[in-house]
Design an enzyme around this catalytic site. Structure first.
Site, PDB file in Angstrom:
ATOM      1  N   LYS A   1       0.811  -1.221   0.000  1.00  0.00           N
ATOM      2  CA  LYS A   1       0.000   0.000   0.000  1.00  0.00           C
ATOM      3  C   LYS A   1       0.841   1.267   0.000  1.00  0.00           C
ATOM      4  O   LYS A   1       0.312   2.363   0.099  1.00  0.00           O
ATOM      5  CB  LYS A   1      -0.920   0.002   1.208  1.00  0.00           C
ATOM      6  CG  LYS A   1      -1.846  -1.189   1.230  1.00  0.00           C
ATOM      7  CD  LYS A   1      -2.568  -1.265   2.539  1.00  0.00           C
ATOM      8  CE  LYS A   1      -3.209  -2.628   2.689  1.00  0.00           C
ATOM      9  NZ  LYS A   1      -3.717  -2.824   4.030  1.00  0.00           N
TER      10      LYS A   1
ATOM     11  N   GLY B   1       0.778   6.550   0.114  1.00  0.00           N
ATOM     12  CA  GLY B   1       0.131   5.416   0.755  1.00  0.00           C
ATOM     13  C   GLY B   1      -1.365   5.564   0.616  1.00  0.00           C
ATOM     14  O   GLY B   1      -1.883   6.682   0.573  1.00  0.00           O
TER      15      GLY B   1
ATOM     16  N   SER C   1      -8.553   2.210   8.804  1.00  0.00           N
ATOM     17  CA  SER C   1      -9.317   1.720   9.945  1.00  0.00           C
ATOM     18  C   SER C   1      -8.567   1.802  11.269  1.00  0.00           C
ATOM     19  O   SER C   1      -9.169   2.015  12.307  1.00  0.00           O
ATOM     20  CB  SER C   1      -9.779   0.280   9.683  1.00  0.00           C
ATOM     21  OG  SER C   1      -8.669  -0.514   9.345  1.00  0.00           O
TER      22      SER C   1
ATOM     23  N   ALA D   1      -1.812  -2.356  14.914  1.00  0.00           N
ATOM     24  CA  ALA D   1      -2.021  -3.765  14.558  1.00  0.00           C
ATOM     25  C   ALA D   1      -2.383  -4.612  15.779  1.00  0.00           C
ATOM     26  O   ALA D   1      -3.119  -5.594  15.657  1.00  0.00           O
ATOM     27  CB  ALA D   1      -0.785  -4.329  13.869  1.00  0.00           C
TER      28      ALA D   1
ATOM     29  N   CYS E   1      -6.336  -3.017  16.269  1.00  0.00           N
ATOM     30  CA  CYS E   1      -7.315  -3.001  15.181  1.00  0.00           C
ATOM     31  C   CYS E   1      -7.328  -4.338  14.439  1.00  0.00           C
ATOM     32  O   CYS E   1      -6.299  -4.772  13.920  1.00  0.00           O
ATOM     33  CB  CYS E   1      -6.978  -1.863  14.208  1.00  0.00           C
ATOM     34  SG  CYS E   1      -8.070  -1.793  12.780  1.00  0.00           S
TER      35      CYS E   1
ATOM     36  N   THR F   1      -5.916  -4.450  10.747  1.00  0.00           N
ATOM     37  CA  THR F   1      -4.521  -4.062  10.544  1.00  0.00           C
ATOM     38  C   THR F   1      -3.641  -5.223  10.959  1.00  0.00           C
ATOM     39  O   THR F   1      -3.844  -5.808  12.022  1.00  0.00           O
ATOM     40  CB  THR F   1      -4.186  -2.814  11.411  1.00  0.00           C
ATOM     41  OG1 THR F   1      -5.106  -1.772  11.101  1.00  0.00           O
ATOM     42  CG2 THR F   1      -2.770  -2.337  11.160  1.00  0.00           C
TER      43      THR F   1
END
Length: 180
Positions: free
Chosen positions: A39, A51, A130, A163, A166, A169
């Site tokens: 990304k 990104g 997110s 990460a 979420c 992620t």
């Protein structure tokens, strides 16, 4: 058909350096569709990093359009972003695309959205996707309380915290910086 989306992208300017990173997860509904999506892109011969978050196919289209604008406006990041947003809002096809982008060079960082926004973030920290609020909060705390860290270290730690919290992620990070 559900769209493939969800991600966390984080950009940090610190001590004159920029780092932009993202996780690698793409989800379809509540299922991981792919865990190693790239990304983060380098554009303009490495002088610009971008990104994206949102629908993957839409974001790829927008990155290509942004690169066209960069070429048209001789690498002028702000002008390319503004012209992209104008086209994004008025073009019948582009106006349906659902994504956001962070673009940066060694001097500035901008958040671009289809609702017509071209924003220069406060505190030299930008996040989309997110897990963005988790990553942004972590990066802001690191800038304030751990100024000895590099921009890249702040991005890596901000993404790690996102990460860990979420579900959209993951820990497959790609982090890039614009060339000098």
């Amino acid at each position: 058909m559900e769209k493939i989306k969800s991600t966390t992208v984080l950009g940090v300017f610190h001590n004159g350096k920029l780092a932009l990173g993202a996780d690698g997860q793409a989800t379809m509904g509540n299922t991981v569709a792919k865990s190693n999506v790239k990304k983060i892109r380098t554009l303009a011969g490495g002088k610009v990093v971008a990104g994206f978050a949102g629908s993957t196919a839409d974001a790829f289209t927008l990155i290509e359009k942004f690169e066209e604008k960069l070429n048209t406006y001789n690498g002028n990041l702000r002008r390319a972003a503004i012209e992209l947003v104008k086209e994004w809002r008025t073009d019948r096809y582009l106006s349906k695309l659902e994504a956001m982008m962070i673009v940066a060079n060694k001097e500035e960082m901008l958040v671009i959205s289809g609702s017509g926004d071209v924003l220069e973030p406060d505190s030299q920290v930008a996040a989309i996707g997110s897990g963005s609020m988790y990553a942004q909060a972590a990066a802001l705390a690191l800038k304030k309380h751990a100024p000895h860290l590099s921009a890249e270290e702040m991005v890596r730690e901000g993404l790690t915290i996102a990460a860990d919290i979420c579900i959209y992620t993951n820990h497959n990070f790609i982090i890039a910086s614009p060339e000098e």
